[in-house]
Structures are given as structure tokens and as C-alpha cells.
Motif scaffolding. Structure first.
Motif, PDB file in Angstrom:
ATOM      1  N   UNK A   1      22.461  -1.149  -3.561  1.00  0.00           N
ATOM      2  CA  UNK A   1      21.268  -0.988  -2.837  1.00  0.00           C
ATOM      3  C   UNK A   1      19.862  -0.694  -3.294  1.00  0.00           C
ATOM      4  N   UNK A   2      18.800  -1.452  -2.982  1.00  0.00           N
ATOM      5  CA  UNK A   2      17.277  -1.272  -3.372  1.00  0.00           C
ATOM      6  C   UNK A   2      16.688  -0.120  -2.319  1.00  0.00           C
ATOM      7  N   UNK A   3      15.920   0.742  -3.083  1.00  0.00           N
ATOM      8  CA  UNK A   3      15.370   1.797  -2.338  1.00  0.00           C
ATOM      9  C   UNK A   3      13.914   1.557  -2.584  1.00  0.00           C
ATOM     10  N   UNK A   4      13.058   1.455  -1.527  1.00  0.00           N
ATOM     11  CA  UNK A   4      11.738   1.076  -1.685  1.00  0.00           C
ATOM     12  C   UNK A   4      10.904   1.975  -0.747  1.00  0.00           C
ATOM     13  N   UNK A   5       9.515   2.205  -1.105  1.00  0.00           N
ATOM     14  CA  UNK A   5       8.837   3.285  -0.254  1.00  0.00           C
ATOM     15  C   UNK A   5       8.391   2.401   1.010  1.00  0.00           C
ATOM     16  N   UNK A   6       8.345   3.210   2.143  1.00  0.00           N
ATOM     17  CA  UNK A   6       7.637   2.468   3.336  1.00  0.00           C
ATOM     18  C   UNK A   6       6.422   2.875   3.256  1.00  0.00           C
ATOM     19  N   UNK A   7       5.510   1.572   3.195  1.00  0.00           N
ATOM     20  CA  UNK A   7       3.865   1.842   2.838  1.00  0.00           C
ATOM     21  C   UNK A   7       2.915   1.907   3.846  1.00  0.00           C
TER      22      UNK A   7
ATOM     23  N   UNK B   1       6.813  11.518   2.776  1.00  0.00           N
ATOM     24  CA  UNK B   1       7.040  10.087   2.346  1.00  0.00           C
ATOM     25  C   UNK B   1       8.431   9.639   2.790  1.00  0.00           C
ATOM     26  N   UNK B   2       8.366   8.351   3.434  1.00  0.00           N
ATOM     27  CA  UNK B   2       9.690   7.864   3.684  1.00  0.00           C
ATOM     28  C   UNK B   2      10.115   6.570   2.957  1.00  0.00           C
ATOM     29  N   UNK B   3      11.228   6.274   3.025  1.00  0.00           N
ATOM     30  CA  UNK B   3      11.771   5.121   2.283  1.00  0.00           C
ATOM     31  C   UNK B   3      12.821   4.579   3.015  1.00  0.00           C
ATOM     32  N   UNK B   4      13.170   3.198   2.365  1.00  0.00           N
ATOM     33  CA  UNK B   4      14.109   2.213   3.092  1.00  0.00           C
ATOM     34  C   UNK B   4      15.111   1.692   2.052  1.00  0.00           C
ATOM     35  N   UNK B   5      16.315   1.993   2.492  1.00  0.00           N
ATOM     36  CA  UNK B   5      17.240   1.503   1.260  1.00  0.00           C
ATOM     37  C   UNK B   5      17.618   0.082   2.069  1.00  0.00           C
ATOM     38  N   UNK B   6      17.603  -0.805   1.280  1.00  0.00           N
ATOM     39  CA  UNK B   6      17.879  -2.136   1.651  1.00  0.00           C
ATOM     40  C   UNK B   6      19.044  -2.979   0.798  1.00  0.00           C
ATOM     41  N   UNK B   7      20.141  -3.437   1.838  1.00  0.00           N
ATOM     42  CA  UNK B   7      21.306  -3.757   1.084  1.00  0.00           C
ATOM     43  C   UNK B   7      21.049  -5.318   0.868  1.00  0.00           C
ATOM     44  N   UNK B   8      21.938  -5.921  -0.214  1.00  0.00           N
ATOM     45  CA  UNK B   8      21.808  -7.513  -0.307  1.00  0.00           C
ATOM     46  C   UNK B   8      22.322  -7.928   0.991  1.00  0.00           C
ATOM     47  N   UNK B   9      21.783  -9.349   1.206  1.00  0.00           N
ATOM     48  CA  UNK B   9      22.452 -10.193   2.209  1.00  0.00           C
ATOM     49  C   UNK B   9      23.821 -10.350   2.360  1.00  0.00           C
ATOM     50  N   UNK B  10      24.417 -10.149   3.288  1.00  0.00           N
ATOM     51  CA  UNK B  10      25.878 -10.195   3.632  1.00  0.00           C
ATOM     52  C   UNK B  10      26.632  -9.026   3.192  1.00  0.00           C
TER      53      UNK B  10
ATOM     54  N   UNK C   1       0.781  -1.228  -0.047  1.00  0.00           N
ATOM     55  CA  UNK C   1      -0.124   0.060   0.152  1.00  0.00           C
ATOM     56  C   UNK C   1       0.803   1.190   0.098  1.00  0.00           C
ATOM     57  N   UNK C   2       0.434   2.267   0.440  1.00  0.00           N
ATOM     58  CA  UNK C   2       1.229   3.484   0.360  1.00  0.00           C
ATOM     59  C   UNK C   2       1.064   4.225   1.913  1.00  0.00           C
TER      60      UNK C   2
END
Length: 423
Positions: A309-315, A291-300, A125-126
Motif C-alpha cells: 500500500x501507498x499512503x498519501x495526504x488528501x490535499x 488531516x486525512x489520508x488515502x491508502x492506495x493499493x496497486x492496480x489489481x 497542495x495541502x
């Protein structure tokens, strides 16, 4: 459940060839003038094997029909695909062309249907947007019903990893133009070819322009939903890189200590939503629409791996439960490093107009408050052409597939994907 594929396959067994790619973007008072100016600037009269055309959302449905007729009649490409986006590079109003000569490829078309897996329609969602309340309620109620341990995955397809006909051998790269549901195909491509670059753009929303949710081109036809694209079997592959210039860090990196699917419960052993609220309250006063976002780094990997890095919206966030929903179709994992982000106010910017290097194409995300709908472009009285430039921006995002990182739809405002062709 299966995808509905339609493909004209040029080679049963693809043979790698040396290809030549030409990029150009043009503007003019009419779409016919844009086409003619583009063709006049070409250095060859040889028909291209593939013609990709992106058109700004500043024309009418009849203009887009005329565009396809003009390109098919004058260029005579073996394959013509494209779509309507928000703006094209440099000139905003016009068309952007990418022509491949001596290119071996397998084109594909995915039709929309009730059986098509639509991950985005139910999984996310958003944050704070009333129109997404039902989706957030669905997810929250689902957790209550099945229990946290049985919540499961947001990304597991309900069918085998089916590929379009003809893609039974590993391609050099995959290009696509799509509606907002490309995930089923992207997951199939990741499953079979995880290290193959994948790049593309999500079409602009066009219900008030053409009467269709999206406007995609395939041959002489216009599609209102689905996907068009091709797999290249030329000698040139590509390097995919990202830029997120509107993102600003909020706090320090933390690790996921409890999660399920696209839901985070704990970060560094504390409630995820509570931690974000603490950071918000401890900083400058923010707008209620922030709006806030989360940078997610790959495992390890950690925050030093900025290129991955992958950046996604906090919904959504629930302070009572502590859980936080992230707009991603890739399952999060315990131990992954994440970083909270917020958006800087950059005003209007067409990020596809940024300077690019040789053999590069650029797709960007426009701010939803700065589309052509909100800020109409000026129609020029004279035609112009910009050589060696292909790309555009869409408010709905871009398609990104980097080597051995799950492919995604990136819809972070003013972010962009750069695809550089390489031997």
C-alpha cells in the motif's frame, strides 16, 4: 531540460563484491566528541569505501563544518555523504553513521538548478492550509481551462529518463539524501530499474540553523539543496518495508471509478469529496485542523495487500465539483482500491528509535509539531555510543522505492521505512 549530475565513478563496469556494513549512533556535548566516540568504538582502522553521516538539527553550521573535517581527517572515507535531519535514533541529539567496507559503488550528486524538474512545487497542495491556496487554485483553474479529459498526468517528466553517470548497469540498491524534490531521479531509476530497492531520507528544514533550506553533505562541501547518494554494486541487496502506526481507518475500502493524474472525481460511482465528508460527519467530532489520508493499493490488488500500500495526504477537496486532490506523483488509475484514513494522536515519538533487527536501518517521519525546533533536545554532558543502529527522522519525509511499485516521498507522520540488507 536535464538534471545537473556530478559523480566520481569508481568503476566503469561495476563488479559485485561482498561488502561489510557497520552502523552506530553517538551523542555527546560537542560534535567532535560524537565523532571521536564513534571512531573509538570501531573494530577496524581500515578506511571505509563510503561513510554516510546523519546529524541532528541541534548543532550549528560551524559544528557541521567541523563534522565533515573530522570525519574526512580521521576516517578518510573514499566517499562521504550525509545531511542534517531532525533527530537521530535512540539519543535524539548526535550523529548516526553507516560505514561500508569492501563496497563497490557509484556515488552521485545532483545540483539544484532552474532546469531541475520540481514536481512537488506545482502538482499538489495541502488540505485546508492557507499557505497552499495558490497551488490549489492553480490546479483547479487548470482543470477548468483545459477540461477534465485533458488534465493529464502529474508524473510524466518533461525529458528523457536520464541517469547519473556510471549507473548504466543494474545496482543492488540505491541510497539517497535529498531536498524535497527527488522525484525526477526516482522516476528515472524506476524506469530503468523498477525492481531495485531505493531508500533514503529528506533532509530537515534548516533555514534558521544554517541559513539554507536544507543542509546536505558531500565530501568537504555543504549543499543547501539537491541530492547526494550512491548506487551499491555489492552482493547485498535489501528488502524495503513500511510501518504506519499513526494511521486509523475511516469507513470501508472503495474503488476509484473516475480519476485523472492525482485527482479523484468518483469513488464507487459517487463524488469522492462527498463520501469523505459523509464519513467525517458520521463519526466523532474532529478538529478543524484534522488531516486525512488515502491508502492506495496497486492496480489489481485489494486491501489484503497491506505490504504494497501507498499512503498519501488528501490535499484538497471540492464538494461542488466532487473532485479530490491526493499528494502523490504517481498517476491514479480507475479500478484501484483505496481506503480513507485519519491520524491518531500519538503525541511525540521518534520512530527511528523503535527496536530493529540485525542489518536493518530505519528512517521515520516526525510530526511537524514535535521537531527539535518546537521541542529542543537536552545536550548530554557525557558521550555515549549505540552500536548497530543507523537512521533518523525528518519532518519532511523519507524516500521509499519498493520492487515494481512507483518510488515515493512518504511524509505521513510517525510512519517509517525499514531497509534490511540481505544476500
Amino acid at each position: 531540460m536535464s538534471l545537473l549530475f556530478s559523480a566520481k565513478i569508481f568503476l566503469t563496469t561495476p563488479k559485485y563484491t561482498r561488502s561489510i556494513w557497520t552502523s552506530l549512533t553517538s551523542s555527546g556535548s560537542s560534535i567532535e566528541e560524537c565523532v571521536q566516540t564513534s571512531i573509538d568504538s570501531l573494530k577496524t582502522t581500515k578506511a571505509p569505501d563510503v561513510c554516510v553521516v546523519l546529524a541532528s538539527k541541534s548543532f550549528s553550521l560551524q559544528h557541521y563544518r567541523n563534522l565533515l573535517e573530522s570525519l574526512n581527517t580521521q576516517l578518510k572515507p573514499n566517499v562521504l555523504i550525509g545531511g542534517v535531519i531532525d533527530r537521530v535514533p535512540q539519543v535524539d541529539h548526535g550523529i548516526s553513521l553507516w560505514l561500508g567496507h569492501d563496497e563497490t559503488l557509484v556515488p552521485f550528486k545532483i545540483k539544484d538548478s532552474p532546469d531541475r524538474l520540481k514536481i512537488r512545487s506545482i502538482s499538489v497542495g495541502r488540505w485546508g492550509r492557507s499557505e497552499e491556496t495558490e497551488r490549489l487554485k492553480f490546479q483547479s483553474d487548470h482543470i477548468d481551462k483545459v477540461g477534465w479529459k485533458d488534465f493529464g498526468s502529474v508524473s510524466t517528466p518533461a525529458q528523457a529518463f536520464e541517469l547519473p553517470p556510471g549507473l548504466n548497469e543494474k545496482p543492488s540498491f540505491v541510497f539517497t539524501i535529498s531536498d524535497n524534490e527527488p522525484d525526477q531521479l526516482l522516476q528515472s531509476l524506476d524506469h530503468h530499474y523498477p525492481d531495485v530497492p531505493k531508500v533514503g531520507i529528506i533532509g530537515a528544514s534548516t533555514p534558521f540553523v544554517t541559513g539554507e533550506p536544507y543542509t546536505l553533505f558531500q565530501g568537504n562541501s555543504i549543499m543547501g539543496a539537491g541530492m547526494v547518494g550512491f548506487a551499491s554494486y555489492g552482493k547485498k541487496s535489501g528488502i524495503v518495508s513500511l510501518s504506519h502506526e499513526a494511521m486509523e481507518k475511516l469507513g470501508e475500502p472503495v474503488k476509484i471509478t473516475r480519476c485523472r493524474g492525482n485527482i479523484i472525481l468518483d469513488l464507487d460511482q459517487g463524488g469522492a469529496t462527498g463520501l469523505l465528508l459523509k464519513l467525517i460527519q458520521g463519526g466523532p467530532k474532529l478538529s478543524k485542523d484534522e488531516e486525512f489520508y488515502l491508502a492506495v493499493y496497486p492496480p489489481n490488488e485489494d486491501e489484503t495487500s497491506e505490504g504494497n500500500v501507498t499512503i498519501s495526504r488528501i490535499t484538497s477537496g471540492d464538494p461542488g465539483r466532487g473532485n479530490m486532490s491526493v499528494d502523490t506523483t504517481a498517476d491514479l488509475q480507475i479500478g484501484q482500491t483505496v481506503q480513507f484514513l485519519k491520524k491518531k494522536d500519538l503525541g511525540f515519538k521518534n520512530v527511528s528509535s523503535d527496536q530493529i533487527g540485525s542489518d536493518e536501518i530505519v528512517f521515520g517521519v516526525s510530526g511537524k509539531d514535535y521537531t527539535i525546533d518546537a521541542a529542543p533536545v537536552k545536550i548530554p554532558t557525557e558521550a555515549s555510543v549505540v552500536s548497530d543502529v543507523f537512521g533518523g527522522v525528518s519532518e519532511n519525509g523519507v524516500v521509499v522505492g519498493r520492487s515494481n511499485i512507483p518510488s515515493e516521498v512518504l511524509d505521513v507522520p510517525f510512519s517509517k521505512v525499514i531497509f534490511k540488507l540481505s544476500q
